[in-house]
Design a protein around this motif. Structure first.
Motif, PDB file in Angstrom:
ATOM      1  N   MET A  59      -3.717  -7.832  14.493  1.00 12.54           N
ATOM      2  CA  MET A  59      -3.767  -5.763  14.087  1.00 12.54           C
ATOM      3  C   MET A  59      -4.031  -5.481  15.632  1.00 12.54           C
ATOM      4  O   MET A  59      -5.770  -5.731  15.565  1.00 12.54           O
ATOM      5  N   PRO A  60      -3.801  -5.102  16.252  1.00 11.47           N
ATOM      6  CA  PRO A  60      -4.775  -3.572  17.295  1.00 11.47           C
ATOM      7  C   PRO A  60      -5.244  -2.473  16.347  1.00 11.47           C
ATOM      8  O   PRO A  60      -4.960  -2.678  15.618  1.00 11.47           O
ATOM      9  N   GLY A  61      -6.693  -2.312  17.220  1.00 13.10           N
ATOM     10  CA  GLY A  61      -6.217  -1.527  16.733  1.00 13.10           C
ATOM     11  C   GLY A  61      -8.571  -2.459  15.926  1.00 13.10           C
ATOM     12  O   GLY A  61      -9.525  -0.682  16.742  1.00 13.10           O
ATOM     13  N   GLY A  62      -9.136  -2.985  15.791  1.00 17.78           N
ATOM     14  CA  GLY A  62      -9.583  -4.059  15.243  1.00 17.78           C
ATOM     15  C   GLY A  62     -10.937  -2.847  14.817  1.00 17.78           C
ATOM     16  O   GLY A  62     -10.148  -1.866  13.449  1.00 17.78           O
ATOM     17  N   GLN A  64     -12.475  -0.073  14.842  1.00 15.56           N
ATOM     18  CA  GLN A  64     -12.272   1.379  14.495  1.00 15.56           C
ATOM     19  C   GLN A  64     -10.856   1.770  13.371  1.00 15.56           C
ATOM     20  O   GLN A  64     -10.286   3.084  12.801  1.00 15.56           O
ATOM     21  N   ALA A  65      -9.508   0.906  13.724  1.00 15.83           N
ATOM     22  CA  ALA A  65      -8.452   0.982  12.997  1.00 15.83           C
ATOM     23  C   ALA A  65      -9.161   0.656  11.517  1.00 15.83           C
ATOM     24  O   ALA A  65      -8.807   1.705  10.403  1.00 15.83           O
ATOM     25  N   LEU A  66      -9.724  -0.149  10.891  1.00 14.36           N
ATOM     26  CA  LEU A  66     -10.266  -0.252   9.611  1.00 14.36           C
ATOM     27  C   LEU A  66     -10.890   0.693   9.292  1.00 14.36           C
ATOM     28  O   LEU A  66     -10.667   1.984   8.086  1.00 14.36           O
ATOM     29  N   GLU A  67     -11.842   1.403  10.228  1.00 13.77           N
ATOM     30  CA  GLU A  67     -12.947   2.901   9.433  1.00 13.77           C
ATOM     31  C   GLU A  67     -12.397   3.750   9.249  1.00 13.77           C
ATOM     32  O   GLU A  67     -11.849   4.502   8.907  1.00 13.77           O
ATOM     33  N   HIS A  68     -10.802   3.679  10.146  1.00 17.02           N
ATOM     34  CA  HIS A  68      -9.468   5.071  10.003  1.00 17.02           C
ATOM     35  C   HIS A  68      -8.640   4.785   8.565  1.00 17.02           C
ATOM     36  O   HIS A  68      -8.953   6.551   7.779  1.00 17.02           O
ATOM     37  N   GLU A  69      -8.458   3.419   7.918  1.00 14.67           N
ATOM     38  CA  GLU A  69      -7.962   3.325   7.317  1.00 14.67           C
ATOM     39  C   GLU A  69      -8.608   3.955   5.360  1.00 14.67           C
ATOM     40  O   GLU A  69      -8.504   4.166   4.867  1.00 14.67           O
ATOM     41  N   LEU A  70     -10.006   3.622   5.363  1.00 14.30           N
ATOM     42  CA  LEU A  70     -11.125   3.498   4.607  1.00 14.30           C
ATOM     43  C   LEU A  70     -11.124   5.327   4.284  1.00 14.30           C
ATOM     44  O   LEU A  70     -11.215   5.920   3.367  1.00 14.30           O
ATOM     45  N   ALA A  71     -11.283   5.800   5.834  1.00 13.23           N
ATOM     46  CA  ALA A  71     -11.200   7.552   5.896  1.00 13.23           C
ATOM     47  C   ALA A  71     -10.132   8.206   5.218  1.00 13.23           C
ATOM     48  O   ALA A  71      -9.681   9.368   4.156  1.00 13.23           O
ATOM     49  N   ASP A  72      -8.055   7.454   5.068  1.00 16.43           N
ATOM     50  CA  ASP A  72      -7.588   8.125   4.589  1.00 16.43           C
ATOM     51  C   ASP A  72      -7.744   7.449   3.007  1.00 16.43           C
ATOM     52  O   ASP A  72      -7.048   8.028   2.288  1.00 16.43           O
ATOM     53  N   CYS A  73      -7.722   6.393   2.434  1.00 13.79           N
ATOM     54  CA  CYS A  73      -8.239   6.455   1.317  1.00 13.79           C
ATOM     55  C   CYS A  73      -8.861   7.072   0.324  1.00 13.79           C
ATOM     56  O   CYS A  73      -8.437   8.173  -0.146  1.00 13.79           O
ATOM     57  N   LEU A  74      -9.894   7.577   1.264  1.00 13.53           N
ATOM     58  CA  LEU A  74     -11.124   8.393   0.629  1.00 13.53           C
ATOM     59  C   LEU A  74     -10.968  10.251   0.625  1.00 13.53           C
ATOM     60  O   LEU A  74     -10.635  10.451  -0.737  1.00 13.53           O
ATOM     61  N   TRP A  75     -10.164  10.056   2.064  1.00 16.46           N
ATOM     62  CA  TRP A  75      -8.504  11.127   1.983  1.00 16.46           C
ATOM     63  C   TRP A  75      -8.152  11.842   0.826  1.00 16.46           C
ATOM     64  O   TRP A  75      -8.429  12.522  -0.326  1.00 16.46           O
ATOM     65  N   SER A  76      -7.745  10.150   0.468  1.00 15.21           N
ATOM     66  CA  SER A  76      -6.054  10.691  -0.791  1.00 15.21           C
ATOM     67  C   SER A  76      -6.853  10.445  -1.762  1.00 15.21           C
ATOM     68  O   SER A  76      -6.874  11.113  -3.285  1.00 15.21           O
ATOM     69  N   VAL A  77      -7.990   9.846  -2.193  1.00 13.44           N
ATOM     70  CA  VAL A  77      -9.061  10.225  -3.244  1.00 13.44           C
ATOM     71  C   VAL A  77      -9.591  11.653  -3.906  1.00 13.44           C
ATOM     72  O   VAL A  77      -9.201  12.216  -4.946  1.00 13.44           O
ATOM     73  N   LEU A  78      -9.879  12.290  -2.628  1.00 10.86           N
ATOM     74  CA  LEU A  78     -10.274  13.267  -2.825  1.00 10.86           C
ATOM     75  C   LEU A  78      -9.429  14.185  -2.926  1.00 10.86           C
ATOM     76  O   LEU A  78      -9.698  15.449  -3.572  1.00 10.86           O
ATOM     77  N   ILE A  79      -8.302  14.435  -2.248  1.00 10.24           N
ATOM     78  CA  ILE A  79      -7.142  15.307  -2.655  1.00 10.24           C
ATOM     79  C   ILE A  79      -6.635  15.154  -4.237  1.00 10.24           C
ATOM     80  O   ILE A  79      -6.828  15.687  -5.493  1.00 10.24           O
ATOM     81  N   LEU A  80      -6.749  14.033  -4.298  1.00  9.81           N
ATOM     82  CA  LEU A  80      -5.840  13.727  -6.158  1.00  9.81           C
ATOM     83  C   LEU A  80      -7.025  14.179  -6.836  1.00  9.81           C
ATOM     84  O   LEU A  80      -6.186  15.044  -7.527  1.00  9.81           O
ATOM     85  N   ALA A  81      -7.725  14.031  -6.864  1.00 12.38           N
ATOM     86  CA  ALA A  81      -8.815  14.685  -7.746  1.00 12.38           C
ATOM     87  C   ALA A  81      -9.052  16.264  -7.614  1.00 12.38           C
ATOM     88  O   ALA A  81      -8.698  16.584  -8.579  1.00 12.38           O
ATOM     89  N   HIS A  82      -8.826  16.800  -6.683  1.00 14.61           N
ATOM     90  CA  HIS A  82      -8.600  18.426  -6.353  1.00 14.61           C
ATOM     91  C   HIS A  82      -7.082  18.263  -6.843  1.00 14.61           C
ATOM     92  O   HIS A  82      -7.079  19.366  -8.097  1.00 14.61           O
ATOM     93  N   ARG A  83      -6.054  17.973  -7.252  1.00  9.89           N
ATOM     94  CA  ARG A  83      -4.323  17.752  -7.165  1.00  9.89           C
ATOM     95  C   ARG A  83      -5.237  18.277  -9.522  1.00  9.89           C
ATOM     96  O   ARG A  83      -3.698  18.308  -9.483  1.00  9.89           O
ATOM     97  N   TYR A  84      -5.066  17.019  -9.489  1.00  7.67           N
ATOM     98  CA  TYR A  84      -5.452  16.843 -10.582  1.00  7.67           C
ATOM     99  C   TYR A  84      -5.958  17.487 -11.179  1.00  7.67           C
ATOM    100  O   TYR A  84      -6.699  17.370 -12.741  1.00  7.67           O
ATOM    101  N   ASP A  85      -6.915  18.066 -10.624  1.00 11.73           N
ATOM    102  CA  ASP A  85      -8.756  18.828 -11.466  1.00 11.73           C
ATOM    103  C   ASP A  85      -9.431  18.230 -11.603  1.00 11.73           C
ATOM    104  O   ASP A  85     -10.065  18.361 -13.235  1.00 11.73           O
ATOM    105  N   VAL A  86     -10.265  17.365 -10.761  1.00 11.22           N
ATOM    106  CA  VAL A  86     -10.904  15.835 -11.334  1.00 11.22           C
ATOM    107  C   VAL A  86     -12.522  16.739 -11.213  1.00 11.22           C
ATOM    108  O   VAL A  86     -12.155  16.697  -9.984  1.00 11.22           O
ATOM    109  N   ASP A  87     -13.134  16.807 -11.823  1.00 14.44           N
ATOM    110  CA  ASP A  87     -14.389  16.746 -11.349  1.00 14.44           C
ATOM    111  C   ASP A  87     -15.018  15.310 -10.758  1.00 14.44           C
ATOM    112  O   ASP A  87     -15.452  14.532 -11.873  1.00 14.44           O
TER     113      ASP A  87
END
Length: 111
Positions: A59-62, A64-87
């Motif tokens: 896969m292209p990206g090396g 940096q692409a792995l880091e991007h996907e990890l950050a995307d997943c972290l963002w999603s977890v943070l937003i899901l916690a926010h949307r479900y009012d989880v501390d």
């Protein structure tokens, strides 16, 4: 790395921008269920990047692409916690304590 509160604030700002963009382009915002589906897509992308990092696929990206996907997943977890009012800080602490107890109880000479 920034404190969790700073990460949450920044994640919410991006969430609000996505809401604004989706309202402008589609006339509606994502539901909580759609955020979960988006997260599932991010996890799938992460799995492909991990496979590439381990040499199991090309896969292209090396790194940096792995880091991007990890950050995307972290963002999603943070937003899901926010949307479900989880501390998340409290939930993480409880979960890690529970896992530590469970693991220690199974280790030889423990429990």
């Amino acid at each position: 790395m920034a404190e969790l509160d700073e990460l949450l604030q920044r994640a919410r700002r991006i969430h609000d921008l996505y809401d604004e963009l989706n309202l402008h382009e589609r006339g509606r915002v994502w539901t909580r269920e759609e955020f979960v589906l988006g997260f599932m897509g991010d996890v799938g992308d992460l799995a492909k990047r991990v496979m590439a990092e381990e040499g199991a696929r090309e896969m292209p990206g090396g790194r940096q692409a792995l880091e991007h996907e990890l950050a995307d997943c972290l963002w999603s977890v943070l937003i899901l916690a926010h949307r479900y009012d989880v501390d998340l800080r409290a939930a993480f602490g409880r979960t890690m304590t529970e896992l530590e107890r469970t693991i220690n109880a199974r280790l030889p000479g423990e429990g």
